[in-house]
Design a protein around this motif. Sequence first.
Motif, mmCIF file in Angstrom:
data_model
loop_
_atom_site.group_PDB
_atom_site.id
_atom_site.type_symbol
_atom_site.label_atom_id
_atom_site.label_comp_id
_atom_site.label_asym_id
_atom_site.label_seq_id
_atom_site.Cartn_x
_atom_site.Cartn_y
_atom_site.Cartn_z
ATOM 1 N N ALA A 188 47.487 43.847 45.320
ATOM 2 C CA ALA A 188 47.304 43.848 43.910
ATOM 3 C C ALA A 188 46.915 45.204 43.387
ATOM 4 O O ALA A 188 47.499 45.683 42.219
ATOM 5 C CB ALA A 188 45.944 42.804 43.430
ATOM 6 N N GLU A 189 45.965 45.871 43.833
ATOM 7 C CA GLU A 189 45.632 47.271 43.677
ATOM 8 C C GLU A 189 47.022 48.141 43.523
ATOM 9 O O GLU A 189 47.105 49.232 42.862
ATOM 10 C CB GLU A 189 44.610 47.879 44.286
ATOM 11 C CG GLU A 189 43.290 46.995 44.032
ATOM 12 C CD GLU A 189 42.104 47.405 45.179
ATOM 13 O OE1 GLU A 189 42.359 48.381 45.909
ATOM 14 O OE2 GLU A 189 40.907 47.036 44.862
ATOM 15 N N SER A 209 53.439 40.422 42.125
ATOM 16 C CA SER A 209 52.438 41.612 41.510
ATOM 17 C C SER A 209 53.483 42.510 41.090
ATOM 18 O O SER A 209 52.948 43.074 39.766
ATOM 19 C CB SER A 209 51.517 42.245 42.702
ATOM 20 O OG SER A 209 50.609 41.085 43.146
ATOM 21 N N GLU A 210 54.246 43.022 41.499
ATOM 22 C CA GLU A 210 55.342 43.744 41.048
ATOM 23 C C GLU A 210 55.971 43.221 39.804
ATOM 24 O O GLU A 210 56.344 43.990 38.994
ATOM 25 C CB GLU A 210 56.502 44.395 41.951
ATOM 26 C CG GLU A 210 57.467 45.451 41.600
ATOM 27 C CD GLU A 210 58.377 45.762 42.629
ATOM 28 O OE1 GLU A 210 59.441 46.471 42.376
ATOM 29 O OE2 GLU A 210 58.383 45.251 43.682
ATOM 30 N N MET A 211 56.349 42.067 39.751
ATOM 31 C CA MET A 211 57.072 41.542 38.417
ATOM 32 C C MET A 211 56.082 41.411 37.448
ATOM 33 O O MET A 211 56.463 41.771 36.116
ATOM 34 C CB MET A 211 57.659 40.042 38.855
ATOM 35 C CG MET A 211 58.715 40.174 39.856
ATOM 36 S SD MET A 211 59.688 38.491 39.562
ATOM 37 C CE MET A 211 58.419 37.722 40.913
ATOM 38 N N LEU A 221 45.643 33.737 40.656
ATOM 39 C CA LEU A 221 46.470 33.969 39.369
ATOM 40 C C LEU A 221 46.770 35.452 39.544
ATOM 41 O O LEU A 221 45.475 36.297 39.872
ATOM 42 C CB LEU A 221 45.722 33.575 38.181
ATOM 43 C CG LEU A 221 45.593 32.348 37.711
ATOM 44 C CD1 LEU A 221 45.416 31.307 38.923
ATOM 45 C CD2 LEU A 221 44.846 32.095 36.368
ATOM 46 N N ILE A 222 47.914 35.912 39.420
ATOM 47 C CA ILE A 222 48.170 37.485 39.185
ATOM 48 C C ILE A 222 48.609 37.949 37.992
ATOM 49 O O ILE A 222 49.363 37.188 37.310
ATOM 50 C CB ILE A 222 49.517 37.647 40.226
ATOM 51 C CG1 ILE A 222 49.179 37.320 41.559
ATOM 52 C CG2 ILE A 222 49.854 39.105 40.362
ATOM 53 C CD1 ILE A 222 50.311 36.985 42.536
ATOM 54 N N GLU A 278 43.707 41.622 52.063
ATOM 55 C CA GLU A 278 44.900 42.207 52.034
ATOM 56 C C GLU A 278 45.438 41.772 50.659
ATOM 57 O O GLU A 278 46.168 42.694 49.985
ATOM 58 C CB GLU A 278 45.725 41.540 53.227
ATOM 59 C CG GLU A 278 47.126 42.225 53.194
ATOM 60 C CD GLU A 278 47.295 43.955 53.250
ATOM 61 O OE1 GLU A 278 48.146 44.351 52.886
ATOM 62 O OE2 GLU A 278 46.140 44.572 53.853
ATOM 63 N N ALA A 279 45.320 40.519 50.121
ATOM 64 C CA ALA A 279 45.914 40.547 48.880
ATOM 65 C C ALA A 279 45.169 41.384 47.770
ATOM 66 O O ALA A 279 45.948 41.680 46.983
ATOM 67 C CB ALA A 279 45.519 38.827 48.376
ATOM 68 N N GLN A 280 44.003 41.809 47.861
ATOM 69 C CA GLN A 280 43.265 42.439 47.102
ATOM 70 C C GLN A 280 43.933 43.816 46.845
ATOM 71 O O GLN A 280 44.325 44.633 45.814
ATOM 72 C CB GLN A 280 41.964 42.625 46.940
ATOM 73 C CG GLN A 280 41.070 43.314 45.977
ATOM 74 C CD GLN A 280 41.337 42.734 44.568
ATOM 75 O OE1 GLN A 280 41.096 41.616 44.604
ATOM 76 N NE2 GLN A 280 41.654 43.723 43.738
#
Length: 452
Positions: free
Chosen positions: A73-74, A41-43, A104-105, A68-70
Amino acid sequence: MKPKLSTLFAFLVLMSCSLNPFEKQEKQDPTYVLGGIGAFSEMVHVGVKKLALSAALPPEEMDQIMEEAQRVAERNQVQIYRESDLLVTDLFPSSETQGKDVLLIYTGTTKDEYLMLKQEVKKLQEMGQYTGQVRENLSRRFGRMLSYPTHRVNELLSQNTPFRVMKDFDVRATNLFLYYEDLNKAADFYSKTLGLEQVADYSMARIFRVTSDSYLILVDAAKGMHTADEPKTVALALITDQLEDWYAHLKTVGVKVKYDLNLKPNRPHDGFVIEDTEGYLLEFERFNDHVENDNFVPGLNTQPTVPCGPSVPKGLGFKATVTWLYYKDMVNMEKFYQEKLGLQPVADQGWAKIYRASKSGYMGLVDERRGMHSFTEKKAVTVSFLVDDLDGWFNYVKTNKLFDLRENEVSTGPEKRYRAFVGYDPEGYYLEFDTFYDHPDNVRLMAVLQEK
């Protein structure tokens, strides 16, 4: 415990370009998976990647981490999309995501781009046309969406399909054929004025060693594939750290200098250009520590300077060569050298691109509108690669129609000194692929070819 993104980031940067992001683990630990999602997500957020994929998980395991994934991402200002039927390409085995979910990010419209590509693939599958070059092209599109460099896409394709590139057939060295009306005079210039070692003499051709694995062949134009009056649409860059010393030496022996040495601070490279006995351009060049050369200079620094002979000041020599070729359609030629031959880019000068072909032999593609030469239909030059598995490479080229061939079989040279075949790149440069054999005329050549 929240994953520590700062400690995972460097590791995941490498993982993001790994050959298989869905590589099976003994156990998919939720913290590890979330750490990967955080790093990816950072990349994506900072633009290192356009699209990233999480680990592939069974639906019930993905359910457990979605909340937690959401949040991850936020925090990184990206979006995630849960995909239960990942696009099938030749980049990854479909079995590794079958029955599993992948996140998919992305940011912006990337998800829409992905779904459009997926729909295009679906239509081609329904028509029975998702095969061959069409499938490879769409696989490459997905690879670009994932921000994979071309050489990584090539490696993924080679893992999952019969796709191969030239290095898979063992490139031993690079070589350049130049053609002369007066071969003896040209040979004297390269052996005496430049001090290059002659490693083979075939009477109608002389082979000179320039660097550790870069060679030059001077050919009698009356007996070669090109004539002496064809345009000399090529320049050979001789890479050296001894630029000023070479310039001083060549000025004292009366060599014709076409472009003088003009040193200026903070330039990516410095150099000067001379003409040989029949007008071929030789560029003596030094690449400096500069952002443009970040991927080039480290490789150059690993190469030893191969000293020239006693006819030049002691210690002078060369560590690499760049064969500059001049093209009209740079985009198409970049695609050819990267996707068909599999050469890896090391420097981008905007209007010129440099690719590594061997340890010390490089190819330079130049926009003919900016270079020292303009495009010509004919050119008195043949670009050569010494390939150990010559028959394997020939059969692959012929079967897959990588480029046009001059003849339909590998030919054996006089007295069985070598075998070779010739083709053409998309803008007409001759490409020759050779392998040399033990022969009385090849004793010194074979010795230097086998040096580590």
